[in-house]
Design an enzyme around this catalytic site. Structure first.
Site, mmCIF file in Angstrom:
data_model
loop_
_atom_site.group_PDB
_atom_site.id
_atom_site.type_symbol
_atom_site.label_atom_id
_atom_site.label_comp_id
_atom_site.label_asym_id
_atom_site.label_seq_id
_atom_site.Cartn_x
_atom_site.Cartn_y
_atom_site.Cartn_z
ATOM 1 C CD GLU A 142 -2.012 -1.140 7.272
ATOM 2 O OE1 GLU A 142 -2.781 -1.003 8.000
ATOM 3 O OE2 GLU A 142 -2.054 -0.837 5.976
ATOM 4 C CD GLU A 143 1.174 1.779 7.540
ATOM 5 O OE1 GLU A 143 2.054 1.942 6.406
ATOM 6 O OE2 GLU A 143 -0.068 1.547 7.335
ATOM 7 C CD GLU A 187 -6.750 -4.119 7.930
ATOM 8 O OE1 GLU A 187 -6.238 -5.040 7.224
ATOM 9 O OE2 GLU A 187 -6.844 -2.875 7.488
ATOM 10 C CG LEU A 206 -4.381 6.708 9.623
ATOM 11 C CD1 LEU A 206 -5.441 6.640 8.518
ATOM 12 C CD2 LEU A 206 -5.075 7.506 11.161
ATOM 13 C CG ASP A 207 -9.068 0.728 8.963
ATOM 14 O OD1 ASP A 207 -8.603 -0.065 8.455
ATOM 15 O OD2 ASP A 207 -10.004 0.850 9.082
ATOM 16 C CG ASP A 233 -1.713 -1.092 1.470
ATOM 17 O OD1 ASP A 233 -2.005 -1.789 0.360
ATOM 18 O OD2 ASP A 233 -2.093 -1.454 2.489
ATOM 19 C CG ASP A 249 -1.223 5.120 6.273
ATOM 20 O OD1 ASP A 249 -0.961 5.177 5.096
ATOM 21 O OD2 ASP A 249 -2.126 4.802 6.841
ATOM 22 C CG ASP A 252 -4.719 -0.496 10.181
ATOM 23 O OD1 ASP A 252 -5.679 -0.928 9.773
ATOM 24 O OD2 ASP A 252 -4.184 0.387 9.860
#
Ligand code: AHG
Ligand code: MN
Ligand code: MN
Length: 315
Positions: free
Chosen positions: A86-87, A263, A107-108, A57, A63, A105
């Site tokens: 996630e990052e 998530e 920033l979803d 992504d 994020d 996560d």
């Protein structure tokens, strides 16, 4: 009214590693809420940075900023052994001897940052003894923060789901909401633009919903799709519904879009604690043991009767 910090500080000693991590995440969420509301920053926060995360992504500024804020807040929590994000490609080791691992996560709903649509932060807290890849059933706590017209938190410690709302004084106040997902629904959430890629059972299920009272379901359905898991999730906790991000025929979507560790698993713990169901179409999300940190999983969750109905269509 009861506040989150009061309920956390009065938790027994053996749960303080969890309580400390949730308190740290709540402080970051309050800061992110203010930042997102602040006029000058919104446009920049949604800008892509030219980098990609492990899942491919495009990383937006927010994020990365949210991830860095969480990492530094958890670095001050001696009970946290590691941070999975996630990052970040790999786990961040924090405190040897820490009792818990936090997966997030940060920033979803990144595609909604500069559209003034609700976005959020998702977290999962696991026992450090289980290592980085363990079934969601092991979670000690999980939650979602939603940065929307209200900034809210749904959190569970395995004893039901508690809802809080952020006030001007920076405290999260208990909303006094007995969070239970209604078992029946006539509202589905799916990104219908992908319909030509769906597997047959998904197409049949949605077609029957669209056929309404003229079709086999004998009632009309409504559709909602926000594009932020936390926002679709909050609605489903509030009034029921079924959320579907199934596997589809697109390259890279063989296991859908949503990631298991930070998530689907945390959402599944909340959903099951609120009397709902969360499945990959065949098994309960909470029973799936991850084989890698960023692995995707097909995700269907929400009103228990409707998730069961979907599963009967086959997968
Ligand atoms: P993230 O912004 O953390 O990558 O999550 C986005 C996820 C989830 O929030 C949402 O339900 C889904 O992606 C939307 O996917 P589409 O953009 O394919 O509809
Ligand atoms: Mn997300
Ligand atoms: Mn994200």
């Amino acid at each position: 009214m009861a506040t989150l910090s009061k309920s956390l500080t009065t938790m027994p000693a053996d749960r303080q590693p969890v309580a400390g991590a949730v308190a740290a995440l709540a402080a970051v969420a309050a800061e992110l809420s203010a930042l997102i509301r602040h006029a000058e920053s919104t446009a920049q926060l949604g800008a892509v940075r030219g980098s990609a995360n492990a899942d491919g992504d495009d990383q937006k500024k927010l994020d990365v900023l949210a991830d860095e804020m969480i990492a530094s807040a958890l670095a001050d929590c001696v009970g946290v052994a590691a941070y999975l994000s996630e990052e970040r490609d790999d786990a961040v080791t924090l405190h040897d001897g820490g009792d818990v691992i936090v997966a997030s996560d940060p920033l979803d709903g990144s595609s909604n940052i500069d559209t003034n649509v609700s976005i959020g932060t998702i977290f999962s807290i696991l026992p450090a003894a289980g290592g980085h890849l363990q079934a969601g059933r092991n979670q000690l706590a999980s939650g979602i923060f939603v940065y929307g017209p209200q900034t809210t938190l749904l959190v569970t410690f395995g004893d039901g789901v508690h809802a809080f709302q952020l006030a001007e004084d920076g405290q999260f106040y208990d909303m006094g909401w007995q969070v239970q997902i209604p078992p029946k629904t006539s509202e589905f959430a799916i990104n219908a633009s992908n319909s030509r890629h769906w597997m047959a059972p998904v197409s049949r299920y949605i077609a029957d919903c669209l056929a309404g009272d003229a079709g086999p379901r004998q009632r009309n359905f409504n559709m909602r799709w926000v594009g932020s898991l936390v926002a679709d999730g909050w609605r489903i906790f509030r009034r029921g519904g079924i959320f579907l991000y199934p596997a589809d025929a697109r390259k890279g979507y063989e296991a859908g879009r949503l990631r298991l560790v930070y998530e689907a698993s945390p959402m599944a713990m909340l959903v099951s604690q609120a009397g709902g169901r969360a499945s990959d179409g065949q098994q309960d999300i909470l029973d799936i043991v991850p084989t890698s940190l960023h692995q995707r999983v097909p995700l269907v969750f929400g009103s228990a009767n409707e998730v069961d109905e979907f599963i009967n269509y086959g997968s």
